[in-house]
Design an enzyme around this catalytic site. Sequence first.
Site, PDB file in Angstrom:
ATOM      1  CG  ASP A 245      25.394   2.307 -43.067  1.00  0.00           C
ATOM      2  OD1 ASP A 245      24.349   2.159 -43.736  1.00  0.00           O
ATOM      3  OD2 ASP A 245      25.376   2.504 -41.833  1.00  0.00           O
TER       4      ASP A 245
ATOM      5  CB  VAL B 240      27.667  12.043 -32.020  1.00  0.00           C
ATOM      6  CG1 VAL B 240      28.545  13.095 -32.674  1.00  0.00           C
ATOM      7  CG2 VAL B 240      27.869  10.703 -32.689  1.00  0.00           C
TER       8      VAL B 240
ATOM      9  CG  PHE C 193      30.628   4.037 -32.852  1.00  0.00           C
ATOM     10  CD1 PHE C 193      30.918   5.276 -32.303  1.00  0.00           C
ATOM     11  CD2 PHE C 193      31.664   3.148 -33.072  1.00  0.00           C
ATOM     12  CE1 PHE C 193      32.217   5.619 -31.980  1.00  0.00           C
ATOM     13  CE2 PHE C 193      32.968   3.483 -32.743  1.00  0.00           C
ATOM     14  CZ  PHE C 193      33.245   4.721 -32.202  1.00  0.00           C
ATOM     15  N   GLY C 194      27.787   4.560 -30.534  1.00  0.00           N
ATOM     16  CA  GLY C 194      27.893   5.310 -29.282  1.00  0.00           C
ATOM     17  C   GLY C 194      27.219   6.662 -29.433  1.00  0.00           C
TER      18      GLY C 194
ATOM     19  N   GLY D 192      23.913   6.541 -31.671  1.00  0.00           N
ATOM     20  CA  GLY D 192      23.911   5.461 -32.653  1.00  0.00           C
ATOM     21  C   GLY D 192      24.394   4.189 -32.008  1.00  0.00           C
TER      22      GLY D 192
ATOM     23  CE  LYS E 278      30.096   7.901 -34.813  1.00  0.00           C
ATOM     24  NZ  LYS E 278      30.207   7.843 -36.262  1.00  0.00           N
TER      25      LYS E 278
END
Length: 846
Positions: A638, A527, A524-525, A522, A542
């Site tokens: 979200d 997983v 964010f990074g 994602g 994560k």
Amino acid sequence: MMHPSLLATTQWVTLSTLLSIAIAADNYFSSSSPIFLNCGASAMQLDSNNRSWDGDTSSTFAPSVKGLAARASYQDPSLPSLVPYMTSRIFISNYTYSFPVIPGRMFVRLHFYPVAYGNYASRDAYFGVTTNNLTLLDNFNASQTALAAKYAYILREFSLNVTSGSLDLTFFPSTQNGSYAFVNGIEIVPTPDIFTTLSPIPPTNGNPDPSDIDSMISFQTMYRLNVGGMTISPQGDSMFYRSWENDSPYIYGSAFGVTFSKDSNVTITYPSTMPNYIAPADVYGTARSMGPIAQINLHYSLTWILPVDAGFYYLLRFHFCEIEYPITKVNQRSFFIYINNQTVQEQMDVIVWSGGIGITTYTDYVIVTVGSGQMDLWVALHPDLSSGPEYYDAILNGLEVFKLQDIGKKSLAGLNPPLPPQPKSDVNPKGVSGGGKSKGAVPASIRGAMGSTATMLIACFSVCIICRLKKVAKHSFMTDKKCMTYRTEFYHSPSNLCRNFTFDEIQVATRNFDESLLLGRGGFGDVYRGEIDNNGENVAIKRSNPLSVQGVHEFQTEIELLSKLRYCHLVSLIGYCKEKNEMILVYEYMAQGTLREHLYNSNKPSLPWKQRLKICIGAARGLHYLHMGANQTIIHRDVKTANILLDDKWVAKVSDFGLSKANPDIDSTHVSTVVKGTFGYLDPEYYRRKQLTQKSDVYSFGVVLFEILCARPAVNIELPEEQASLRDWALSCQKKGMLGKIIDPHLHGEISPPCLRMFADCAKQCVADRSIDRPLMSDVLWSLEAALKLQENAENNKKFSEATTSSKRTPDLITIMGTDKPSTYSTMSITGQKIIFSDMMHPQGR
Ligand SMILES: *[C@@H]1O[C@H](CO)[C@@H](O)[C@H](O)[C@H]1NC(C)=O
Ligand SMILES: *[C@@H]1O[C@H](CO)[C@@H](O)[C@H](O)[C@H]1NC(C)=O
Ligand SMILES: *[C@@H]1O[C@H](CO)[C@@H](O)[C@H](O)[C@H]1NC(C)=O
Ligand SMILES: *[C@@H]1O[C@H](CO)[C@@H](O)[C@H](O)[C@H]1NC(C)=O
Ligand SMILES: *[C@@H]1O[C@H](CO)[C@@H](O)[C@H](O)[C@H]1NC(C)=O
Ligand SMILES: *[C@@H]1O[C@H](CO)[C@@H](O)[C@H](O)[C@H]1NC(C)=O
Ligand SMILES: *[C@@H]1O[C@H](CO)[C@@H](O)[C@H](O)[C@H]1NC(C)=O
Ligand SMILES: *[C@@H]1O[C@H](CO)[C@@H](O)[C@H](O)[C@H]1NC(C)=O
Ligand SMILES: *[C@@H]1O[C@H](CO)[C@@H](O)[C@H](O)[C@H]1NC(C)=O
Ligand SMILES: *[C@@H]1O[C@H](CO)[C@@H](O)[C@H](O)[C@H]1NC(C)=O
């Protein structure tokens, strides 16, 4: 009022006529200060609430303490604080602590954490506790009590009026060979007279038996419930360090009513006749009522079941406050209060008794129970129509239940609770390691901050679950019930239980970020699936993208926020790692992945309708929990099917909350950097006004509901323009009465028409253009639960199952959806009510 038949089993009297001996709070506070004794410890230490505890080795309260100072062999992740639980004092012969006190009433709280202490096995802890001639505990088996309650630790709260200058607490091992006594912590908190003061509510009907509560009488707290609200920790009720628990675990059946908080322009006010220490304003600021629909309310009672020890008197204290417009006037809401199925109060009108919206009031009843062993206390509310009130509804803000000392008996002790029939391995605390990871039916990590609830609460907890599970055995809420039961314990889990991993540990867990363990990517990074401590339990790891611009400070704030949010419908944070510029979060592993991948674009089998409904309910509970936050409302920002995850038992959990709050820009997959969210789910009002509210989440959740019903993405730009947005397309189909056409073909014939109607109506309201027209998550939850009930009733009815096999069902569905008018809610629900409560389902009869 007092039925002769009732005398045999239950008597009640209001205490309203009791003499008031109100002690001015000022007097009292200047004269005495609380004692916190950390048994088995030598130095002063702070607990997670920053209360300072004296060690009993060095304390003046136990100058020549005997017994063994011991350290717990195991630190259960659910302990709310290491102080006082990790040390204990073990007694193999009688020992008496003598506390110098100023005479008067005080809370005495005993903390027990039954694990092995050195050579002392927890099963041999078998003992009694007495104080100044009163037995508090007798033949108390701490480990059995904890096992039965599925808690790691036990807290018992007593209220005593001490007349001498010394409070003596004697711990004595039972006579059985090898028994020992122990205690981890002792709290002594002076209080004014909070029991026998005059309740501000006048007696309303008849002339109740004036019954005096002797000022010397001792009490044991059984339940202290913040009805409709969150757990309040001792810190949140700092006058006497009481804790208040959420009431939902005790609600009977699936009729939860609705919960709500005070309107923002309402201020909680204590009348001059009522001291503000009776209960904190937060208790009055939230409430539970029966629900918006009169026809439904008339057919049920909002009921709590509270298991207690038979053979004692109980004082029940009901806290009331009207906190929501439009209820401001007399005779708008009037209801009955029943205790053990007997009317103890007619025409309960909070406004009459309090004098107005926002003004607090409370009332007390005393009942006597006979026999021995455990019994259920039933508390129920039901509309009273005798005065023709405007709304057919009832309300409750708080409820306390105290066991009264039986003067003759000089004892408050009950029996040890029976163990639940489940295999004991479920609750073996040693089986769980690695922070807050929860697996199995009764994870150790979800036993936790059990506030001030006392003796039999612990004892009754499991009993309560057992009998309620039996009662609702055919009920789909079974898993939810269990979950709800543990919910409140989660809440105050302090951040120090969120494990600080080293980067090495993370590397081992993910085999140095092995691509084969990658679960997803994602903004964010990445997983990864990982295994912590080689214990066979998976976690999700994560790892933030080095490019993501998140400061260390924000990261820390976020961890603190997330670690406070523990609830069975939220994906829990187990730990984190912030070494070497890495920012890594470790979450509970969700075996079945995202809801999205079970709906479309994958080869997974299609989920049956009922399961989808349960998933919706679980996710709605998760969001409701976020919105209801004790201290702050958390807006997810979200909500989408990709953020609703499913565990190995198909329990839905909301993920990625909090992250979004702390960092508006973090997820680059989102369309806007200013307005955070995902295209297709985004609240138009939020988009226009940049003003974020809980209703933005409600909007997104409405889209999720349509997605679940139609099994297609929220946005599909490959479709013709009018179909691209699921929300718009679904609304336009619904308007034309053609929603049936776009429902997931797998579901055809499976959904009962009333259920579909309830569900689709709920979804439609959620995605209303204006946020003011959207329901609250609590209302959404209510509708979804009702929808499930409608579906279950239909499935129990053979006619329906025969009907579903008939090919004529589909057109029927469409017709029903076609009767969609803006005002159909109550009409439809009246229909719904018949089905809900009569269990008769004749879909073709309408
Ligand atoms: C406890 O006190 C410390 C330092 O005074 C503070 O940083 C911390 O936030 C406090 N914790 C709580 C739970 O109040
Ligand atoms: C210990 O205390 C209990 C309860 O007060 C009492 O019955 C017992 O006799 C005492 N034992 C000794 C050895 O003093
Ligand atoms: C305990 O009971 C004994 C005998 O009944 C009495 O003499 C004594 O004063 C009582 N102690 C306290 C602290 O009440
Ligand atoms: C206490 O309870 C545990 C668990 O039920 C049991 O194994 C143990 O034998 C009990 N101890 C005593 C002294 O009864
Ligand atoms: C208790 O211990 C004593 C001495 O160790 C022994 O004689 C007695 O039989 C034991 N009693 C029980 C009930 O185990
Ligand atoms: C405690 O008991 C004494 C003596 O009976 C009484 O005078 C006093 O009011 C009581 N205190 C409270 C707080 O009930
Ligand atoms: C408070 O807000 C409600 C709507 O939520 C409104 O009806 C009421 O008039 C307001 N009261 C005051 C005193 O502002
Ligand atoms: C109250 O009524 C319910 C249902 O009729 C019954 O199951 C329950 O046992 C009753 N409770 C008491 C305490 O009598
Ligand atoms: C976590 O551990 C690292 C090193 O292992 C340390 O530098 C850091 O201060 C720890 N963080 C906290 C909050 O304890
Ligand atoms: C509530 O919020 C206040 C200020 O935001 C904070 O100091 C306090 O620790 C919070 N309490 C809890 C229980 O989170």
